[in-house]
Design a protein around this motif. Structure first.
Motif, PDB file in Angstrom:
ATOM      1  N   ARG A 197      -6.401  34.756  15.583  1.00  0.00           N
ATOM      2  CA  ARG A 197      -5.072  35.224  15.183  1.00  0.00           C
ATOM      3  C   ARG A 197      -4.632  36.434  15.999  1.00  0.00           C
ATOM      4  NH1 ARG A 197      -4.857  34.878   8.539  1.00  0.00           N
ATOM      5  NH2 ARG A 197      -5.208  32.614   8.385  1.00  0.00           N
ATOM      6  N   SER A 198      -5.588  37.212  16.478  1.00  0.00           N
ATOM      7  CA  SER A 198      -5.250  38.393  17.269  1.00  0.00           C
ATOM      8  C   SER A 198      -4.929  38.049  18.721  1.00  0.00           C
ATOM      9  CB  SER A 198      -6.407  39.399  17.230  1.00  0.00           C
ATOM     10  OG  SER A 198      -7.583  38.842  17.802  1.00  0.00           O
ATOM     11  N   ALA A 199      -5.246  36.829  19.143  1.00  0.00           N
ATOM     12  CA  ALA A 199      -4.956  36.388  20.510  1.00  0.00           C
ATOM     13  C   ALA A 199      -4.351  34.994  20.470  1.00  0.00           C
ATOM     14  CB  ALA A 199      -6.217  36.406  21.357  1.00  0.00           C
ATOM     15  N   PRO A 200      -3.141  34.843  19.917  1.00  0.00           N
ATOM     16  CA  PRO A 200      -2.513  33.524  19.815  1.00  0.00           C
ATOM     17  C   PRO A 200      -2.110  33.006  21.198  1.00  0.00           C
ATOM     18  CG  PRO A 200      -0.953  35.237  19.237  1.00  0.00           C
ATOM     19  CD  PRO A 200      -2.273  35.918  19.409  1.00  0.00           C
ATOM     20  N   PRO A 201      -1.796  31.710  21.302  1.00  0.00           N
ATOM     21  CA  PRO A 201      -1.385  31.153  22.597  1.00  0.00           C
ATOM     22  C   PRO A 201      -0.143  31.816  23.187  1.00  0.00           C
ATOM     23  CG  PRO A 201      -1.979  29.400  21.081  1.00  0.00           C
ATOM     24  CD  PRO A 201      -1.960  30.664  20.277  1.00  0.00           C
ATOM     25  N   THR A 202       0.692  32.438  22.362  1.00  0.00           N
ATOM     26  CA  THR A 202       1.868  33.137  22.897  1.00  0.00           C
ATOM     27  C   THR A 202       1.479  34.417  23.630  1.00  0.00           C
ATOM     28  OG1 THR A 202       2.116  34.162  20.712  1.00  0.00           O
ATOM     29  CG2 THR A 202       3.489  32.235  21.201  1.00  0.00           C
ATOM     30  N   LEU A 203       0.281  34.897  23.401  1.00  0.00           N
ATOM     31  CA  LEU A 203      -0.238  36.079  24.094  1.00  0.00           C
ATOM     32  C   LEU A 203      -1.264  35.684  25.148  1.00  0.00           C
ATOM     33  CD1 LEU A 203      -0.534  39.200  24.318  1.00  0.00           C
ATOM     34  CD2 LEU A 203      -2.269  39.055  22.514  1.00  0.00           C
ATOM     35  N   VAL A 204      -2.091  34.689  24.816  1.00  0.00           N
ATOM     36  CA  VAL A 204      -3.165  34.212  25.705  1.00  0.00           C
ATOM     37  C   VAL A 204      -3.020  32.701  25.852  1.00  0.00           C
ATOM     38  CG1 VAL A 204      -5.651  34.169  26.109  1.00  0.00           C
ATOM     39  CG2 VAL A 204      -4.642  36.064  24.829  1.00  0.00           C
ATOM     40  N   PRO A 205      -2.073  32.235  26.678  1.00  0.00           N
ATOM     41  CA  PRO A 205      -1.856  30.793  26.787  1.00  0.00           C
ATOM     42  C   PRO A 205      -2.897  30.069  27.623  1.00  0.00           C
ATOM     43  CG  PRO A 205      -0.375  31.958  28.247  1.00  0.00           C
ATOM     44  CD  PRO A 205      -1.106  33.010  27.466  1.00  0.00           C
ATOM     45  N   MET A 206      -3.647  30.809  28.458  1.00  0.00           N
ATOM     46  CA  MET A 206      -4.621  30.163  29.339  1.00  0.00           C
ATOM     47  C   MET A 206      -6.002  30.780  29.155  1.00  0.00           C
ATOM     48  SD  MET A 206      -4.462  29.353  33.433  1.00  0.00           S
ATOM     49  CE  MET A 206      -4.473  31.065  33.996  1.00  0.00           C
ATOM     50  N   ILE A 207      -6.974  29.916  28.996  1.00  0.00           N
ATOM     51  CA  ILE A 207      -8.374  30.326  28.913  1.00  0.00           C
ATOM     52  C   ILE A 207      -8.982  30.239  30.308  1.00  0.00           C
ATOM     53  CG2 ILE A 207     -10.636  29.559  28.105  1.00  0.00           C
ATOM     54  CD1 ILE A 207      -9.268  28.818  25.455  1.00  0.00           C
ATOM     55  N   SER A 208      -9.591  31.328  30.740  1.00  0.00           N
ATOM     56  CA  SER A 208     -10.197  31.365  32.071  1.00  0.00           C
ATOM     57  C   SER A 208     -11.636  31.842  31.950  1.00  0.00           C
ATOM     58  CB  SER A 208      -9.420  32.304  32.995  1.00  0.00           C
ATOM     59  OG  SER A 208      -8.101  31.853  33.206  1.00  0.00           O
ATOM     60  N   GLU A 209     -12.551  31.008  32.391  1.00  0.00           N
ATOM     61  CA  GLU A 209     -13.951  31.412  32.367  1.00  0.00           C
ATOM     62  C   GLU A 209     -14.653  30.988  33.647  1.00  0.00           C
ATOM     63  OE1 GLU A 209     -15.377  31.730  27.710  1.00  0.00           O
ATOM     64  OE2 GLU A 209     -16.371  30.346  29.083  1.00  0.00           O
ATOM     65  N   ALA A 226      14.417  35.487  35.596  1.00  0.00           N
ATOM     66  CA  ALA A 226      14.942  34.129  35.436  1.00  0.00           C
ATOM     67  C   ALA A 226      13.993  33.059  35.949  1.00  0.00           C
ATOM     68  CB  ALA A 226      16.286  34.004  36.154  1.00  0.00           C
ATOM     69  N   LEU A 227      13.017  33.445  36.757  1.00  0.00           N
ATOM     70  CA  LEU A 227      12.094  32.483  37.344  1.00  0.00           C
ATOM     71  C   LEU A 227      10.726  32.488  36.676  1.00  0.00           C
ATOM     72  CD1 LEU A 227      12.987  33.233  41.047  1.00  0.00           C
ATOM     73  CD2 LEU A 227      13.425  31.071  39.892  1.00  0.00           C
ATOM     74  N   LEU A 228      10.540  33.378  35.716  1.00  0.00           N
ATOM     75  CA  LEU A 228       9.218  33.560  35.110  1.00  0.00           C
ATOM     76  C   LEU A 228       9.087  32.849  33.781  1.00  0.00           C
ATOM     77  CD1 LEU A 228       8.630  37.339  35.807  1.00  0.00           C
ATOM     78  CD2 LEU A 228       7.064  35.514  36.467  1.00  0.00           C
ATOM     79  N   SER A 229       7.906  32.295  33.529  1.00  0.00           N
ATOM     80  CA  SER A 229       7.568  31.887  32.168  1.00  0.00           C
ATOM     81  C   SER A 229       7.556  33.150  31.319  1.00  0.00           C
ATOM     82  CB  SER A 229       6.191  31.225  32.127  1.00  0.00           C
ATOM     83  OG  SER A 229       6.146  30.089  32.952  1.00  0.00           O
ATOM     84  N   HIS A 230       8.081  33.042  30.106  1.00  0.00           N
ATOM     85  CA  HIS A 230       8.107  34.228  29.266  1.00  0.00           C
ATOM     86  C   HIS A 230       7.956  33.831  27.810  1.00  0.00           C
ATOM     87  CE1 HIS A 230      12.358  32.923  29.369  1.00  0.00           C
ATOM     88  NE2 HIS A 230      12.415  33.420  28.133  1.00  0.00           N
ATOM     89  N   CYS A 231       7.662  34.820  27.010  1.00  0.00           N
ATOM     90  CA  CYS A 231       7.529  34.615  25.574  1.00  0.00           C
ATOM     91  C   CYS A 231       8.553  35.480  24.866  1.00  0.00           C
ATOM     92  CB  CYS A 231       6.119  34.987  25.119  1.00  0.00           C
ATOM     93  SG  CYS A 231       5.883  34.811  23.335  1.00  0.00           S
ATOM     94  N   GLU A 232       9.289  34.857  23.977  1.00  0.00           N
ATOM     95  CA  GLU A 232      10.273  35.567  23.175  1.00  0.00           C
ATOM     96  C   GLU A 232      10.005  35.219  21.714  1.00  0.00           C
ATOM     97  OE1 GLU A 232      15.078  36.420  23.114  1.00  0.00           O
ATOM     98  OE2 GLU A 232      14.256  34.815  24.337  1.00  0.00           O
ATOM     99  N   GLY A 233       9.482  36.194  20.976  1.00  0.00           N
ATOM    100  CA  GLY A 233       9.078  35.904  19.610  1.00  0.00           C
ATOM    101  C   GLY A 233       7.875  34.988  19.609  1.00  0.00           C
ATOM    102  N   GLU A 234       8.044  33.805  19.023  1.00  0.00           N
ATOM    103  CA  GLU A 234       6.962  32.822  18.963  1.00  0.00           C
ATOM    104  C   GLU A 234       7.189  31.669  19.940  1.00  0.00           C
ATOM    105  OE1 GLU A 234       4.164  33.201  17.209  1.00  0.00           O
ATOM    106  OE2 GLU A 234       4.960  35.179  16.692  1.00  0.00           O
ATOM    107  N   ARG A 235       8.136  31.822  20.839  1.00  0.00           N
ATOM    108  CA  ARG A 235       8.478  30.728  21.758  1.00  0.00           C
ATOM    109  C   ARG A 235       7.975  31.015  23.164  1.00  0.00           C
ATOM    110  NH1 ARG A 235      13.582  29.532  22.929  1.00  0.00           N
ATOM    111  NH2 ARG A 235      14.298  31.659  22.559  1.00  0.00           N
TER     112      ARG A 235
END
Length: 320
Positions: free
Chosen positions: A194-206, A145-154
């Protein structure tokens, strides 16, 4: 008589000083304002990194972890030390704090606290690493309940967003989950993928030195400044936040120069080992783009750790 009056006056004065000292100590213990751009990198040998990070108001923490017995994750790159687990020292106190404050870690928190779990160590056996990740996933779901999460495309923001990085590759596992409570860390190469959409990889870290050579001692070149702004803009247009770490060693003046350029470019998360210097800089030079950030929802959190429940309203435009 005069001696008695003098003694009484001294005692009263001492009491006043003691009261002032105790009040000053209480003020000193108060956490600073929440700094969403500030991100701490836990030193490998620091036993308990979270309290200092929360006290200073930093908006995130990267912790190195090593798989240990029974899939448990231990802090630091060395051998497992009894009691020094991610669950005990980071997850439990972090979510307990958010639960006690109605779904926020700080009163002025507007975006999720970003916890980056970095798998390190010499053990690169795929089975061991994946077993450790599954243990992490199980521990995170206890605080769903406290975590950011992805459900489908949301993408639904919560008090904490967890990203996994390092020597373990969890992208395929995460992509197959119907509802995920952790995300993969990305790079600028993932923009438009397309293989790493923002719903899977929302943050870029370099790390800074992957694309830039400037060390902050001299003025930044026009070419590197243009590249920095262009990459950040492209990432934002692709629906991702940007985290820059691995800043070059140097004087605090040189680091301030780099922090200033990162803030001017709109970098969402500035990660550094110099926590105190970064905090002082961000308080003087806040990144204004966060002013208009959509607030986190206030949740009625139960005292016991809830299991995953029905989805909340669509807030996929909010930063995760």
């Amino acid at each position: 008589m005069n001696d008695g009056v003098m003694i009484a006056g001294c005692l009263a004065g001492l009491a006043g000083v003691a009261g002032a000292v105790s009040v000053g100590a209480i003020i000193a213990r108060r956490p600073g304002p929440f700094l969403p751009t500030g991100h701490a990198i836990a030193p490998p040998k620091q036993i308990d990194p979270l309290p200092t990070v929360l006290h200073r108001g930093l908006g995130g923490l990267t912790v190195p972890v090593t798989p240990g017995p029974h899939g448990e994750l231990f802090l630091g790159p060395g051998g497992p030390q009894p009691g020094r687990t991610l669950r005990r020292l980071v997850l439990t106190p972090l979510f307990a704090r958010a639960r006690s404050r109605g779904g926020r870690l700080a009163r002025d928190q507007q975006v999720p606290f970003r916890l980056v779990v970095e798998f390190v160590g010499a053990n690169r056996e795929a089975e061991t690493l994946l077993r450790a990740y599954r243990m992490l996933d199980q521990q995170l779901r206890d605080h769903a309940a406290l975590l950011s999460h992805c459900e489908g495309e949301r993408l639904v923001p919560g008090a904490v967003t967890v990203s996994v990085t390092g020597i373990v590759d969890v992208r395929e596992l995460l992509a197959g989950e119907e509802k995920r409570y952790a995300f993969a860390d990305g790079t600028f190469d993932d923009i438009g993928s397309r293989s790493a959409p923002p719903t899977l990889v929302p943050m870029i870290s370099e790390p800074w030195n992957r694309r830039f050579g400037w060390d902050g001692r001299e003025p930044i070149s026009a070419e590197e400044r243009h590249l920095l702004h262009a990459l950040v803009r492209q990432a934002h247009e692709d629906g991702r936040t940007v985290r820059i770490a691995g800043l070059p060693d140097g004087s605090r003046r040189a680091r301030r120069a780099i922090w200033t350029e990162l803030g001017a470019a709109g970098v969402d998360v500035i990660a550094d080992v110099d926590q105190l210097g970064l905090v002082r800089h961000l308080r003087r030079h806040p990144v204004s783009r966060w002013v208009q950030g959509a607030p986190l929802p206030t949740l009625a959190i139960r005292r016991t750790s809830p299991r995953p429940h029905a989805s909340r309203p669509d807030r996929h435009h909010e930063p995760v």
